[in-house]
Scaffold this motif. Sequence first.
Motif, short mmCIF file in Angstrom:
data_model
loop_
_atom_site.label_atom_id
_atom_site.label_comp_id
_atom_site.label_asym_id
_atom_site.label_seq_id
_atom_site.Cartn_x
_atom_site.Cartn_y
_atom_site.Cartn_z
N UNK A 41 -15.88 -11.21 -3.17
CA UNK A 41 -16.46 -11.52 -2.14
C UNK A 41 -15.85 -10.05 -1.39
N UNK A 42 -14.88 -9.21 -0.91
CA UNK A 42 -14.15 -8.69 -0.22
C UNK A 42 -13.78 -7.22 -0.97
N UNK A 43 -13.91 -6.74 -0.74
CA UNK A 43 -12.95 -4.61 -1.21
C UNK A 43 -12.24 -4.69 0.10
N UNK A 44 -10.82 -4.33 0.37
CA UNK A 44 -11.02 -3.47 0.53
C UNK A 44 -9.85 -2.59 0.74
N UNK A 45 -10.26 -0.86 1.44
CA UNK A 45 -10.22 0.01 0.47
C UNK A 45 -9.22 0.91 1.67
N UNK A 46 -8.42 0.59 2.33
CA UNK A 46 -7.26 1.98 3.57
C UNK A 46 -6.46 2.57 3.02
N UNK A 47 -7.17 3.83 3.79
CA UNK A 47 -6.84 5.14 3.10
C UNK A 47 -6.48 5.34 1.87
N UNK A 48 -7.64 4.60 1.23
CA UNK A 48 -7.91 5.02 -0.30
C UNK A 48 -9.05 5.77 -0.61
N UNK A 49 -9.96 6.16 0.06
CA UNK A 49 -10.88 7.46 -0.21
C UNK A 49 -10.32 8.02 0.06
N UNK A 50 -9.90 8.83 0.91
CA UNK A 50 -8.64 9.98 1.35
C UNK A 50 -8.26 10.46 0.36
N UNK A 51 -7.63 9.72 -0.50
CA UNK A 51 -6.86 10.24 -1.84
C UNK A 51 -7.78 10.98 -2.75
N UNK A 52 -9.18 10.21 -2.81
CA UNK A 52 -9.64 10.76 -4.48
C UNK A 52 -10.32 12.33 -5.06
N UNK A 53 -10.59 12.45 -5.56
CA UNK A 53 -11.40 13.81 -5.81
C UNK A 53 -12.35 12.93 -5.61
N UNK A 54 -13.75 13.61 -5.17
CA UNK A 54 -15.30 13.63 -5.44
C UNK A 54 -15.31 12.37 -6.34
N UNK A 55 -15.13 13.35 -7.50
CA UNK A 55 -15.94 12.21 -8.90
C UNK A 55 -15.00 11.47 -9.24
N UNK A 56 -13.91 11.38 -8.32
CA UNK A 56 -12.82 9.61 -8.00
C UNK A 56 -13.98 8.50 -7.20
N UNK A 57 -13.80 9.22 -6.13
CA UNK A 57 -14.91 8.47 -5.26
C UNK A 57 -16.30 8.34 -5.28
N UNK A 58 -17.07 8.81 -6.20
CA UNK A 58 -17.99 8.55 -6.60
C UNK A 58 -18.23 7.39 -7.72
N UNK A 59 -17.04 7.71 -8.53
CA UNK A 59 -17.15 6.19 -9.31
C UNK A 59 -16.47 5.13 -8.54
N UNK A 60 -15.40 5.20 -7.57
CA UNK A 60 -15.31 3.92 -7.12
C UNK A 60 -16.47 3.31 -5.99
N UNK A 61 -17.12 4.05 -5.20
CA UNK A 61 -18.62 3.66 -4.81
C UNK A 61 -19.51 2.75 -5.58
N UNK A 62 -19.71 3.36 -6.07
CA UNK A 62 -20.95 2.81 -8.43
C UNK A 62 -19.51 1.30 -8.37
N UNK A 63 -18.39 1.29 -8.43
CA UNK A 63 -17.60 0.08 -8.79
C UNK A 63 -18.16 -1.17 -7.92
N UNK A 64 -18.06 -0.25 -6.08
CA UNK A 64 -17.90 -1.35 -5.59
C UNK A 64 -19.46 -2.20 -5.34
N UNK A 65 -20.01 -0.98 -5.95
CA UNK A 65 -22.21 -1.38 -5.77
C UNK A 65 -22.21 -2.16 -7.30
N UNK A 66 -21.62 -2.47 -8.28
CA UNK A 66 -21.71 -2.89 -8.94
C UNK A 66 -21.01 -4.24 -9.20
N UNK A 67 -19.72 -4.87 -8.16
CA UNK A 67 -18.51 -5.74 -8.41
C UNK A 67 -18.99 -6.40 -7.22
N UNK A 68 -19.78 -6.28 -6.27
CA UNK A 68 -19.86 -6.71 -4.98
C UNK A 68 -21.22 -7.79 -5.16
#
Length: 236
Positions: free
Chosen positions: A105-132
Amino acid sequence: MPDVVFGEFADLIRSVGGDPLVAALPDVLRAQHTTGLALDLGAGTGIGTVTLADALPDSPVIAVERDPEMRTALMTRLAGRPDLRDRVTVLPGDVLADPEPGPWGLALAIHLVCQLAPEQRRQLLALLADRLAPDGVAVLDRHYGTADPKPVPETVSATVRQGDCEYQRVFAATAKPDRIHARNTYRVVRRGTVLAEHVVETTVYASDEATVLAEAAAAGLRHEFTGDRLVLLRPA
Ligand SMILES: C[S@@+](CC[C@H](N)C(=O)[O-])C[C@H]1O[C@@H](n2cnc3c(N)ncnc32)[C@H](O)[C@@H]1O
């Protein structure tokens, strides 16, 4: 070994002068009106986790945090909230490995994206698109990495007093074109004597909002700003 922040200092440094992002969070979360599963990704000491649980009283909450030190602080925070005992689950581990099944229903990610390498960041965005869920939403802060990779000489970046000790964070960085290598030295100082010192080294990649929002769109997420510190991502 913590990989971003030294847990002993995390809440203390953040508490000084107030944190406008944390102040903005309850209203933004309440406005989402979700009753579905809510996640706090990279939950740290749990400031966001408890805010999330309070803002969405009908949602089960899962906090994912891989750093045992931060998780200790998170569990201690939760121990003071017996009303959340049944509703908040804490998962050790990586947010990108074996993620909780959707729909979220909701995913909160505060000060997380800035910690990720570009490839991990794109993985996170793909995960959000898949799971939301189709009406689900991700709530992110608007800091995406270093804007300008350049070396920084040793600089005291925070000083907080607790009792008669001073808690200091000293920041320094070396730079490559696409990243900085940051070195945070955390010191406990009492009457001029260093009682404890802990160094946390991390890589922070260069990134900006336009890049990350283009990646989000490519992953199938549309964005909407809410205030100047937070952005909402929803399935397009
Ligand atoms: C800067 S802290 C922010 C913590 C919290 N969201 C807050 O705003 O107070 C980032 C947190 O994300 C965690 N983290 C970073 N990458 C992670 C990953 N891939 N999986 C799980 N946790 C992660 C770190 O251990 C750290 O506690």
